[in-house]
Design an enzyme around this catalytic site. Structure first.
Site, mmCIF file in Angstrom:
data_model
loop_
_atom_site.group_PDB
_atom_site.id
_atom_site.type_symbol
_atom_site.label_atom_id
_atom_site.label_comp_id
_atom_site.label_asym_id
_atom_site.label_seq_id
_atom_site.Cartn_x
_atom_site.Cartn_y
_atom_site.Cartn_z
ATOM 1 N N PHE A 148 10.197 -0.166 13.738
ATOM 2 C CA PHE A 148 8.999 0.497 13.199
ATOM 3 C C PHE A 148 9.426 1.516 12.132
ATOM 4 O O PHE A 148 9.583 2.702 12.406
ATOM 5 C CB PHE A 148 8.250 1.178 14.350
ATOM 6 C CG PHE A 148 6.899 1.704 13.971
ATOM 7 C CD1 PHE A 148 5.867 0.852 13.619
ATOM 8 C CD2 PHE A 148 6.639 3.073 13.986
ATOM 9 C CE1 PHE A 148 4.605 1.338 13.281
ATOM 10 C CE2 PHE A 148 5.383 3.570 13.657
ATOM 11 C CZ PHE A 148 4.369 2.700 13.303
ATOM 12 N N VAL A 202 1.534 4.974 6.019
ATOM 13 C CA VAL A 202 0.119 5.203 6.314
ATOM 14 C C VAL A 202 -0.090 6.714 6.214
ATOM 15 O O VAL A 202 0.499 7.492 6.964
ATOM 16 C CB VAL A 202 -0.263 4.684 7.712
ATOM 17 C CG1 VAL A 202 -1.781 4.695 7.865
ATOM 18 C CG2 VAL A 202 0.273 3.273 7.936
ATOM 19 N N ILE A 203 -0.902 7.095 5.236
ATOM 20 C CA ILE A 203 -1.081 8.512 4.928
ATOM 21 C C ILE A 203 -2.534 8.884 5.209
ATOM 22 O O ILE A 203 -3.456 8.227 4.699
ATOM 23 C CB ILE A 203 -0.696 8.789 3.456
ATOM 24 C CG1 ILE A 203 0.764 8.374 3.229
ATOM 25 C CG2 ILE A 203 -0.909 10.263 3.118
ATOM 26 C CD1 ILE A 203 1.237 8.434 1.793
ATOM 27 N N PHE A 255 0.858 -1.182 0.000
ATOM 28 C CA PHE A 255 0.000 0.000 0.000
ATOM 29 C C PHE A 255 0.902 1.243 0.000
ATOM 30 O O PHE A 255 1.868 1.303 0.739
ATOM 31 C CB PHE A 255 -0.879 -0.015 1.250
ATOM 32 C CG PHE A 255 -2.165 0.750 1.128
ATOM 33 C CD1 PHE A 255 -3.379 0.093 0.968
ATOM 34 C CD2 PHE A 255 -2.169 2.139 1.181
ATOM 35 C CE1 PHE A 255 -4.575 0.798 0.869
ATOM 36 C CE2 PHE A 255 -3.349 2.850 1.087
ATOM 37 C CZ PHE A 255 -4.560 2.182 0.933
ATOM 38 N N ALA A 297 0.051 -1.896 5.806
ATOM 39 C CA ALA A 297 0.715 -1.778 7.107
ATOM 40 C C ALA A 297 0.033 -2.627 8.189
ATOM 41 O O ALA A 297 0.689 -3.096 9.111
ATOM 42 C CB ALA A 297 0.743 -0.317 7.533
ATOM 43 N N PHE A 298 -1.261 -2.804 8.056
ATOM 44 C CA PHE A 298 -1.991 -3.572 9.071
ATOM 45 C C PHE A 298 -1.447 -5.005 9.172
ATOM 46 O O PHE A 298 -1.495 -5.612 10.252
ATOM 47 C CB PHE A 298 -3.483 -3.598 8.687
ATOM 48 C CG PHE A 298 -4.402 -4.087 9.752
ATOM 49 C CD1 PHE A 298 -4.757 -3.271 10.823
ATOM 50 C CD2 PHE A 298 -4.942 -5.369 9.691
ATOM 51 C CE1 PHE A 298 -5.620 -3.718 11.805
ATOM 52 C CE2 PHE A 298 -5.802 -5.828 10.674
ATOM 53 C CZ PHE A 298 -6.146 -5.002 11.740
ATOM 54 N N GLU A 299 -0.946 -5.548 8.069
ATOM 55 C CA GLU A 299 -0.466 -6.940 8.050
ATOM 56 C C GLU A 299 1.018 -7.067 8.437
ATOM 57 O O GLU A 299 1.534 -8.185 8.572
ATOM 58 C CB GLU A 299 -0.660 -7.544 6.646
ATOM 59 C CG GLU A 299 -2.091 -7.893 6.281
ATOM 60 C CD GLU A 299 -2.971 -6.687 5.957
ATOM 61 O OE1 GLU A 299 -2.434 -5.699 5.412
ATOM 62 O OE2 GLU A 299 -4.173 -6.729 6.264
ATOM 63 N N ARG A 319 10.136 12.237 3.859
ATOM 64 C CA ARG A 319 10.785 11.293 4.789
ATOM 65 C C ARG A 319 11.335 10.052 4.091
ATOM 66 O O ARG A 319 11.839 9.135 4.744
ATOM 67 C CB ARG A 319 9.791 10.908 5.893
ATOM 68 C CG ARG A 319 9.589 12.061 6.844
ATOM 69 C CD ARG A 319 8.397 11.947 7.715
ATOM 70 N NE ARG A 319 7.983 13.302 8.114
ATOM 71 C CZ ARG A 319 6.953 13.604 8.860
ATOM 72 N NH1 ARG A 319 6.205 12.635 9.341
ATOM 73 N NH2 ARG A 319 6.657 14.835 9.151
ATOM 74 N N HIS A 356 -9.671 5.304 7.867
ATOM 75 C CA HIS A 356 -8.929 4.104 8.220
ATOM 76 C C HIS A 356 -7.624 4.421 8.961
ATOM 77 O O HIS A 356 -7.077 3.577 9.629
ATOM 78 C CB HIS A 356 -8.534 3.446 6.894
ATOM 79 C CG HIS A 356 -8.841 2.000 6.775
ATOM 80 N ND1 HIS A 356 -10.065 1.486 7.042
ATOM 81 C CD2 HIS A 356 -8.067 0.966 6.367
ATOM 82 C CE1 HIS A 356 -10.024 0.183 6.804
ATOM 83 N NE2 HIS A 356 -8.820 -0.152 6.411
HETATM 84 N N1 INI Z 1 -2.447 0.500 4.441
HETATM 85 C C1 INI Z 1 -1.297 1.205 4.411
HETATM 86 O O1 INI Z 1 -0.213 0.596 4.428
HETATM 87 N N2 INI Z 1 -1.317 2.555 4.345
HETATM 88 C C2 INI Z 1 -2.489 3.260 4.350
HETATM 89 O O2 INI Z 1 -2.438 4.515 4.278
HETATM 90 C C3 INI Z 1 -3.717 2.544 4.388
HETATM 91 N N3 INI Z 1 -4.984 3.260 4.374
HETATM 92 O O3 INI Z 1 -4.967 4.504 4.398
HETATM 93 O O4 INI Z 1 -6.029 2.671 4.352
HETATM 94 C C4 INI Z 1 -3.664 1.124 4.429
HETATM 95 N N4 INI Z 1 -4.789 0.375 4.452
HETATM 96 C C5 INI Z 1 -4.791 -1.053 4.199
HETATM 97 C C6 INI Z 1 -4.522 -1.873 5.449
HETATM 98 O O5 INI Z 1 -3.158 -1.787 5.814
HETATM 99 C C7 INI Z 1 -4.850 -3.349 5.234
HETATM 100 O O6 INI Z 1 -4.032 -3.872 4.219
HETATM 101 C C8 INI Z 1 -6.316 -3.608 4.877
HETATM 102 O O7 INI Z 1 -7.181 -2.950 5.791
HETATM 103 C C9 INI Z 1 -6.634 -5.135 4.895
HETATM 104 O O8 INI Z 1 -6.434 -5.680 6.192
#
Ligand code: INI
Length: 179
Positions: free
Chosen positions: A135, A103-104, A43, A77-79, A149, A110
């Site tokens: 991190f 993550v922007i 992402f 980033a969530f994973e 950055r 979200h």
């Molecule tokens: N994931 C990111 O890495 N950066 C983001 O800015 C972002 N936004 O904004 O939604 C984002 N969302 C996806 C998230 O990390 C998961 O992959 C998704 O929710 C599935 O679990």
């Protein structure tokens, strides 16, 4: 006018105080013999690739062998914490894991959940496994801030993350923390 210069580590003062203790541990930024896992988000991949480039530059410059570096791409980033845990608990565990993401805030609601859960998960993994998990995730309000950055210079968050990973891996292998 005070500035961040006022809070920088004063090496002379640090060395004076170190002499008053039985042992002082400081991790070097050296990479020989260290195995490093990198979990990188797809992402905002235009930004994370810039972080990854600088991370690899710094690791290879520090002497980490190419064969001792593994990269795994997460959807976002969530994973990243789950991949970090996989590296930290692999049959032949890695000495440190670096998570890279962007993550922007933009227009998404979200943001807070993704950024917060990613940070919490990364900290959980390093505390439960004892393997340093760095991190290297940018959390910014705008795309422009994320691009600043991840410039190809000393300030790149990926480069900084690589140095932190080496420092922590070496630190945990030293002195009374190790034997
Ligand atoms: N994931 C990111 O890495 N950066 C983001 O800015 C972002 N936004 O904004 O939604 C984002 N969302 C996806 C998230 O990390 C998961 O992959 C998704 O929710 C599935 O679990």
């Amino acid at each position: 006018m005070t500035s961040s210069k006022d809070t920088e580590l004063d090496l002379t003062a640090a060395s004076t105080q170190s002499a008053r203790a039985g042992e002082t541990l400081l991790g070097a930024h050296r990479g020989e013999g260290l195995r490093i896992g990198i979990a990188c988000g797809k992402f905002n991949g235009g930004v994370t690739t810039r972080l990854l480039t600088a991370t690899l530059d710094a690791l290879l410059e520090a002497g980490v062998a190419k064969s001792d570096i593994s990269i795994a791409w997460a959807p976002g980033a969530f994973e990243l914490p789950l991949l970090a845990r996989a590296y930290a608990t692999a049959p032949k565990p890695y000495d440190a894991v670096i998570t890279l993401g962007a993550v922007i805030r933009g227009d998404t609601g979200h943001y807070d959940v993704v950024a917060g859960e990613c940070a919490r998960g990364v900290q959980d993994v390093q505390l439960t496994t004892g393997v340093p998990v760095i991190f290297g995730v940018l959390t910014t309000d705008t795309i422009d801030q994320a691009l600043v950055r991840s410039l190809p210079d000393e300030t790149n968050k990926g480069r900084e993350s690589a140095h932190t990973a080496l420092e922590m891996a070496n630190l945990l292998r030293s002195g009374s923390l190790f034997s």
